[in-house]
Enzyme design. Structure first.
Site, PDB file in Angstrom:
ATOM      1  CG  ASP A 199      -2.331   0.511   0.847  1.00 54.03           C
ATOM      2  OD1 ASP A 199      -2.443   1.732   0.692  1.00 54.03           O
ATOM      3  OD2 ASP A 199      -3.281  -0.280   0.727  1.00 54.03           O
ATOM      4  CG  HIS A 230      -5.684   3.297   1.290  1.00 55.52           C
ATOM      5  ND1 HIS A 230      -5.281   2.058   0.869  1.00 55.52           N
ATOM      6  CD2 HIS A 230      -7.032   3.282   1.255  1.00 55.52           C
ATOM      7  CE1 HIS A 230      -6.344   1.321   0.568  1.00 55.52           C
ATOM      8  NE2 HIS A 230      -7.415   2.051   0.804  1.00 55.52           N
ATOM      9  CB  SER A 396      -9.366  -0.781  -0.906  1.00 53.28           C
ATOM     10  OG  SER A 396      -9.691   0.460  -0.354  1.00 53.28           O
TER      11      SER A 396
END
Length: 1036
Positions: A199, A230, A396
């Site tokens: 990520d 994120h 996600s």
């Protein structure tokens, strides 16, 4: 004055054209970006060596070749062997270097170093869009952003926004919804499980995590920190320990792989290095919250295969392109990956969650079931960048929910037994078999159902290695879960119904089908069912496929009832470790099928799937040019993907719809009322054109055609430079292949034009929107034609629009009906009103009236009003839209350069033949200038062939369990560079073609002139010897 002529002066008139031809005329650059640039390419090798060894190998073989430079990759993988290198190739030498590299003995292939981006498209709020303007953000073609902050606006489908904020506040602690506390109480907390999070990274010493083992950076930015948030959020859902946003496995060892920059961009080479490092450091679980439509990105796909073959359990988000169907993202759509969809707190499918079967197998097969499971993905709490908690939504977010559960379940198994019991196959079995089926969504929306941690825990507690089939049943009485199968019963005489199941092998990374699958009916009635099977002889890695092709025998024409029974298949894997005997297992798939008497011909519709082309592998443009956020046609164009609403409408209207995935020679027209052709991009075999004419005129087949825009000038304007592939992308065809349709319809006297029409119109009070449709320019007299005024957005339509504003423009014909012999034909210039992906208004009312006419001869008094009867519309053939001559269409086509052949979606009696009434003789069709290709399968054949070559090699060697063997098998896969190359005609080739023809003509003229001069000299010699006169010097 006398002038002595130079002896070569007589050649000047001939040599001048030759010399001019040899001088390249000025050729303007296509775009400033098309000038010479240096591009990075990945060179994949057949074995693993240190990067320095690979570099030395290339330097020794490319010593005399300029224009390339080895790129040093300074990341943690540098100390480990690798199977690829990155080269910078100067554009002026690129083509030659790629050919030279691919010719080296130890080089597998050369592919562009693709870039990835979380946010694919520019902001839709931008103004002043040109009608034909195509805009694409930087990076690989990836779909919608995978997460959304609180308050994000989501499109609603069959999901619900009925949840209340109070309920949300109570349930936002997602761990409690799955009962994680019960496993924590048993002291299962994810300990000694290595979790790789691919990520945006994570910050050091974050207070929410107790076990950050390693942070690595794979980007070109000099930081390990997460500046986006994120990656930190994903880690928090998996392993956070803050009371407000608890993760599932707080003791899990976190390995943060920073593969995205602060601009949310990544490159294939970064992923490949990071994947190699994950294998070298023995990760247990890997979460990847990215996805896109390109399932033919072979370096990426094959590395995922290799990763899972090395016993790493990969979890990936299925995508945020819902509620549209046919929008599954890769790699979550791969069978060896656990693909995760999203639900809200009311257990409804979240509107953003991608859905619809996989599209790899279309047109000759049928897609697999995905997602595998669904988990809560709306307003989930997770960690902020530095401290505190926040909520996000998206698949996600649902993906790390499942990844956290997987880490928790891995820790349940003692370390000493993990290698024996745990692998991507066994974990997928535990998740799908333990999942809770939701009431309402179908199987292609929810997969096995909602994740059930405790049920999966119970399965793993007593798990013994075995193989299984997912889904393990097909029940026509269970609706809507088994949609679309439960919506239409089986009947005799129909095209085979294909059901594609996945074989999951928890016994080993490789397995073999011991003997062909068998059908065991529960009673004699079951013998009316005829099943042919296609399946993976070799199951690798961990999964394979089992496809059922089902027909009712002709003896069952009048049968009505239920057929029930089991399909069994035996699978085995080689012994593991010290085991002496191979592992074996019998898989069972239960069938419960509804059967009805064969419907009347007038109620049966045949849908043409065969002539559809979708992205990938080519730039197949969107059908509606008003759509700005989706430049590609990638949703499958199948009855059960983006035409699923139309399919349901036709079933509700009493029609039975079958799918044709093979040429027109492969169906019996006497069985059907109408052949329905919608949004088709491919060419047609000559035999198809001849047969369709005969089927309509003599057999009475109805024909309904829904076309789309096609304009070469407009396609050229839609071109863009893709920084992902470093090449120019121009549409392979228009929304539909109008020149091919015109060839098909020519025997019926019908042709479409090249306008791109947009506007609203009304017929008998029914309001409709015409979205980038085309016009009808040729139609038989005595037919009925409907015309309206529209805006023409084609490049050639500017003048017409000026005239329209002054009231001088003619109307454009868009809808036509005509009787043709015993059959009937209806044509309409736009398909967007049937396509649920980007529909403005539907035209289902019109489709029903068209089918009433084509199938039953009923003529609606409004559509067939005498005022609509037309004199013949005529246009010369040379004025009709022409094909592009700068595209090798055989790369994308199932017709051009291919053999005419009935595939395994056809009736059993014509499998592997050329169809009904055609002699079995070889024939290839090719467009002028392009070689025929010996390929007879669909657009996805290269992916299947790549894996099939691997399987054949595994079968020969009978399998050796080691990572190096798995890697070596991957080296047998096909080179996809030719399939994925979107370059237009090379500039040098264009220049060459500019002077080559004139040069050839000039050379012929020179030879003729010399021949004539020789004959003249001989005549003069003969005359001179006869008269005794001497030759005189030419004077002027």
């Amino acid at each position: 004055m006398r002038v002595l002529k130079h002896p070569f002066s007589v050649f000047i008139p001939i040599l001048l054209p030759l010399l001019l031809a040899l001088i390249p005329l000025p050729f303007p650059p296509l775009n400033p970006q098309s000038q010479s640039i240096a591009s990075n390419y990945i060179v994949r090798f057949l074995n693993y060596k240190l990067a320095a060894d690979h570099r030395a190998y290339l330097e020794s073989h490319l010593r005399s070749s300029p224009g390339w430079r080895w790129i040093e990759r300074r990341n943690p993988a540098v100390s480990f062997p690798t199977d690829f290198g990155v080269l910078e190739l100067d554009d002026s030498y690129r083509s030659g270097l790629i050919v030279e590299l691919q010719g080296l003995e130890l080089v597998k292939d050369v592919v562009v170093d693709s870039s990835y981006s979380r946010s694919l498209f520019v902001d839709e709020s931008e103004k002043d869009w040109e009608p034909l303007e195509t805009r694409k953000g930087p990076g690989k073609l990836f779909t919608s952003t995978s997460f959304e902050e609180d308050g994000g606006s989501w499109r609603e489908g069959n999901g619900s926004r009925g949840w209340r904020r109070e309920l949300l506040a109570q349930r936002s602690q997602v761990t409690s919804l799955f009962g994680a506390e019960e496993l924590w109480a048993k002291e299962f907390t994810g300990a000694k499980v290595k979790m790789a999070i691919f990520d945006t990274g994570i910050r050091a010493n974050h207070p929410h995590f107790r076990n950050i083992k390693e942070r690595t950076n794979w980007t070109n930015e000099d930081t390990l920190n997460d500046n986006i948030g994120h990656g930190t959020f994903v880690a928090g859902v998996i392993a956070g320990e803050d009371p407000e946003c608890l993760g599932f496995a707080p003791d899990t060892e976190i390995y943060a792989f920073r593969v995205f920059t602060d601009a949310q961009v990544s490159y294939t080479s970064w992923f490949l290095d990071a994947f190699n490092y994950a294998m070298a450091t023995n990760m247990d679980v890997l979460n990847l919250s990215i996805g896109g439509p390109d399932y033919l990105d072979l370096p990426f796909v094959e590395k995922v295969w290799e990763l899972t073959a090395n016993n790493i359990i990969m979890v990936s988000a299925i995508g945020n392109d819902g509620p549209l169907y046919g929008t599954l993202n890769n790699p979550a759509d791969q069978s060896d990956v656990i693909g995760v969809g999203g639900i809200d707190y009311n257990n409804h499918i979240a509107s953003f969650s991608s859905r619809g079967m996989s599209t790899w197998e279309i047109p000759h097969g049928y897609g697999r079931v995905k997602p595998d499971v669904v988990a809560y993905g709306r307003e989930i709490m997770g960690s902020k960048i530095s401290t505190g908690c926040k909520s996000l939504s998206g698949t996600s977010v649902a993906s790390p929910v499942v990844a956290g559960v997987v880490c928790l379940l891995v820790s349940v198994i003692p370390e000493s037994s993990r290698k024996y019991l745990l692998n991507p196959g066994s974990m997928k079995q535990a998740l799908v078999e333990g999942a809770t089926k939701l009431s309402g969504p179908n199987i292609y929306e929810q997969g096995a159902g909602r994740l059930n941690l405790l049920a999966s825990y119970e399965i793993l507690k007593t798990y013994q290695p075995r193989a299984s089939i997912f889904p393990n049943s097909l029940d026509y009485t269970d609706c809507p879960y088994f949609w679309p199968f439960c919506r239409q019963p089986l009947y005799a005489g129909a095209m085979p119904v294909i059901f594609n199941a996945t074989i999951i092998n928890g016994m080993g990374v490789v397995g073999f089908v011991e003997s062909p699958p068998t059908w065991h009916p529960v009673d004699e009635v079951g013998n009316l069912l005829s099943i042919h099977f296609t399946y993976s002889d070799v199951i690798w890695p961990w999964t394979g496929f089992l496809a059922l092709h089902m027909q009712i025998r002709e003896e069952g024409t009048q049968f009505s009832g239920v057929i029930e029974g089991n399909v069994t298949v035996k699978v085995y894997s080689p012994a593991l470790g010290a085991e002496k005997d191979r592992r074996s297992s019998t898989c069972v798939l239960h069938l419960k099928l509804k059967v009805i008497p064969t419907p009347h011909r007038s109620k049966r519709i045949l849908w043409d799937q065969f002539h559809n082309i979708k992205y990938p592998p080519g730039y197949i443009p969107r059908d509606s040019l008003d759509v700005r956020n989706d430049i590609l046609d990638w949703h499958g164009d199948h009855l059960h993907t983006n035409f699923h609403v139309m399919y349901n409408m036709l079933r509700d209207a009493g029609y039975y719809i079958e799918t044709l995935g093979s040429p027109f020679t492969c169906f019996d027209a006497s069985r059907y009322g109408t052949l329905l052709m919608v949004d088709l991009e491919d060419e047609y075999f000559k035999e198809e054109i001849e047969k369709l004419r005969d089927d309509v005129i003599n057999v009475g087949l109805g024909l309904a055609v829904f076309a789309d825009w096609y304009n070469v000038d407009s396609m050229v304007k839609m071109r863009f430079f893709d920084d992902n592939t470093r090449s120019w992308w121009t549409p392979v065809t228009g929304g539909a292949n109008v020149p091919a349709l015109n060839d098909l319809l020519a025997p019926l006297g019908i042709a479409f034009g090249d306008k791109i029409l947009t506007g609203d119109f009304s017929i008998n009070g029914e309001q409709s929107h015409y979205a980038s449709g085309t016009d009808i320019v040729k139609f038989p007299g005595g037919g009925f034609v409907h015309s309206f005024q529209f805006q023409d957005n084609s490049e050639s339509g500017a003048t017409q629009n000026i005239l329209q504003s002054s009231g001088m423009i003619k109307e454009s014909a868009i809808l036509g009906f005509v009787d043709a012999g015993r059959g009937r034909v209806a044509v309409y210039g736009d398909s967007n009103c049937l396509d649920s992906s980007h529909m403005v208004t539907n035209c289902y009312w019109l489709l029903r009236k068209i089918l009433d006419f084509t199938s039953e001869g009923n003529k609606d008094p409004v559509l067939f009003h005498p005022s609509k009867m037309t004199a013949p519309l005529h246009k010369d053939k040379n004025q009709l839209p022409s094909r592009r001559n700068d595209v090798n269409f055989s790369t994308y086509s199932a017709v051009v350069g291919k053999d005419l052949l009935c595939h395994k979606d056809s009736r059993f009696e014509v499998w592997r033949t050329k169809g009904y009434g055609i002699q079995l003789m070889g024939r290839n069709r090719k467009l002028p200038g392009y070689p025929a290709m010996d390929v007879d399968s669909g657009l996805n054949s290269k992916a299947n062939e790549s894996k099939r070559q691997l399987e054949e090699t595994l079968r020969e060697t009978k399998w050796i369990y080691s990572r190096e063997v798995a890697r070596n098998k991957l080296n047998k896969t096909m080179d996809f560079l030719g399939l994925l190359n979107h370059d237009e005609t090379d500039l040098s080739m264009l220049v060459l073609s500019q002077w080559l023809v004139p040069a050839f003509v000039a050379m012929i003229c020179l030879l003729l002139f010399l021949s004539w001069r020789m004959r003249q000299k001989r005549r003069r010699r003969r005359k001179g010897s006869g008269s005794g006169s001497a030759r005189m010097t030419n004077l002027v």
